[in-house]
Design an enzyme around this catalytic site. Structure first.
Site, PDB file in Angstrom:
ATOM      1  N   ASP A  43       0.874  -1.168   0.000  1.00  9.69           N
ATOM      2  CA  ASP A  43       0.000   0.000   0.000  1.00  9.69           C
ATOM      3  C   ASP A  43       0.907   1.211   0.000  1.00  9.69           C
ATOM      4  O   ASP A  43       1.567   1.505   1.010  1.00  9.69           O
ATOM      5  CB  ASP A  43      -0.906  -0.012   1.236  1.00  9.69           C
ATOM      6  CG  ASP A  43      -1.816   1.205   1.324  1.00  9.69           C
ATOM      7  OD1 ASP A  43      -1.656   2.139   0.513  1.00  9.69           O
ATOM      8  OD2 ASP A  43      -2.678   1.234   2.229  1.00  9.69           O
ATOM      9  N   SER A 120       1.719  10.405 -17.420  1.00 14.08           N
ATOM     10  CA  SER A 120       0.577  10.437 -18.323  1.00 14.08           C
ATOM     11  C   SER A 120       0.706  11.664 -19.212  1.00 14.08           C
ATOM     12  O   SER A 120       1.448  12.607 -18.882  1.00 14.08           O
ATOM     13  CB  SER A 120      -0.715  10.524 -17.505  1.00 14.08           C
ATOM     14  OG  SER A 120      -1.821  10.858 -18.306  1.00 14.08           O
ATOM     15  N   TYR A 133      -6.018  14.759 -11.456  1.00 18.51           N
ATOM     16  CA  TYR A 133      -5.054  13.806 -12.015  1.00 18.51           C
ATOM     17  C   TYR A 133      -3.876  14.547 -12.642  1.00 18.51           C
ATOM     18  O   TYR A 133      -2.708  14.182 -12.431  1.00 18.51           O
ATOM     19  CB  TYR A 133      -5.759  12.937 -13.054  1.00 18.51           C
ATOM     20  CG  TYR A 133      -4.955  11.764 -13.546  1.00 18.51           C
ATOM     21  CD1 TYR A 133      -4.617  10.718 -12.695  1.00 18.51           C
ATOM     22  CD2 TYR A 133      -4.550  11.694 -14.879  1.00 18.51           C
ATOM     23  CE1 TYR A 133      -3.887   9.631 -13.156  1.00 18.51           C
ATOM     24  CE2 TYR A 133      -3.831  10.612 -15.352  1.00 18.51           C
ATOM     25  CZ  TYR A 133      -3.496   9.580 -14.488  1.00 18.51           C
ATOM     26  OH  TYR A 133      -2.764   8.499 -14.957  1.00 18.51           O
ATOM     27  N   LYS A 137       0.153  14.370 -11.717  1.00 19.02           N
ATOM     28  CA  LYS A 137       1.162  13.939 -12.690  1.00 19.02           C
ATOM     29  C   LYS A 137       2.150  15.052 -13.024  1.00 19.02           C
ATOM     30  O   LYS A 137       3.336  14.791 -13.235  1.00 19.02           O
ATOM     31  CB  LYS A 137       0.470  13.420 -13.956  1.00 19.02           C
ATOM     32  CG  LYS A 137      -0.317  12.127 -13.744  1.00 19.02           C
ATOM     33  CD  LYS A 137       0.557  11.001 -13.185  1.00 19.02           C
ATOM     34  CE  LYS A 137      -0.200   9.691 -13.115  1.00 19.02           C
ATOM     35  NZ  LYS A 137       0.635   8.573 -12.598  1.00 19.02           N
TER      36      LYS A 137
END
Length: 229
Positions: A43, A120, A133, A137
């Site tokens: 985790d 990404s 997001y 990133k």
């Protein structure tokens, strides 16, 4: 060692390296998940879990040759309407998760090893309704660039990979590049020894990076070197 290896691109990367004959440790949240390599409970938001996972790998193999920070979550929606706790969780996994795992693995990375960060296209351009997001990133890319400069004197590479849509179902992407093909491209670039710091993947990724005149890392490295003189 690959985080987030229970499904999607992480599982495809594990399968790629197993097929290449490597010993692969797959970081997963639950031991019940079926993975191509050796499962390791991990985790990335839990410091103790991260330490135990790294210790397990080192006990088995003595060192880590390649660390792939792939664990990630997606949070969509207009940026200013996001739930704060959900936004924090996204950053905790996508950004600090990679930091925790790399920090724990660092003493066990030999010269010539590689740390690969799965970013990404949203780490190069922030689309609407994808701000959480993209934030995670963009921050991962900046952290990785600093880390690359810091670890270069120890002959440890830090590479960033920016896939576009991958057909894994992640973030609702049912269409896009096949995950096995993306995994193969990543493994090929790492093995070549010639990959630049930043690596957009797929036709769409390369087209976007070219249109935005994205630095592959070489201009930043030259700047760092000139400032150090």
């Amino acid at each position: 060692m690959i985080s987030g290896a229970s499904r999607g691109l992480g599982a495809a990367l594990a399968a790629e390296y197993v097929a290449r004959g490597d010993r692969v440790f797959c970081g997963i949240r639950s031991r019940d998940a079926e993975v191509p390599g050796t499962p390791v409970e991990l985790d990335v938001t839990d410091n103790d879990s991260v330490r135990r996972a790294v210790a397990h790998v080192v006990q088995a193999e003595g060192a880590i040759d390649l660390l792939i920070n792939n664990a990630g979550v997606h949070l969509a929606g207009p940026l200013l309407s996001l739930d704060l706790d959900a936004f924090k969780k996204t950053l905790d996994i996508n950004l600090l998760g990679a930091w925790r795992l790399t920090r724990a693995a660092k003493p066990h990375l030999a010269q010539g090893s590689t740390v690969a960060m799965i970013s990404s296209l949203s780490g190069l351009v922030g689309p609407p309704n994808d701000g959480a997001y993209a934030t995670s990133k963009f921050a991962l890319e900046g952290m990785s660039q600093s880390l690359a400069a810091e670890l270069a004197p120890e002959a440890i590479r830090v590479l960033v990979f920016e896939p576009s849509a991958v057909a894994t179902g992640f973030a609702g992407a049912m269409h896009g590049d096949p995950p096995a093909l993306v995994a193969s491209d990543i493994a090929r670039l790492i093995a070549s020894g010639k990959a630049p710091f930043r690596n957009p993947l797929g036709e769409v990724g390369r087209r976007v990076a070219a249109a935005l005149h994205i630095d592959d890392g070489s201009r930043a490295t030259a700047l760092f070197e000139s400032m150090a003189k």
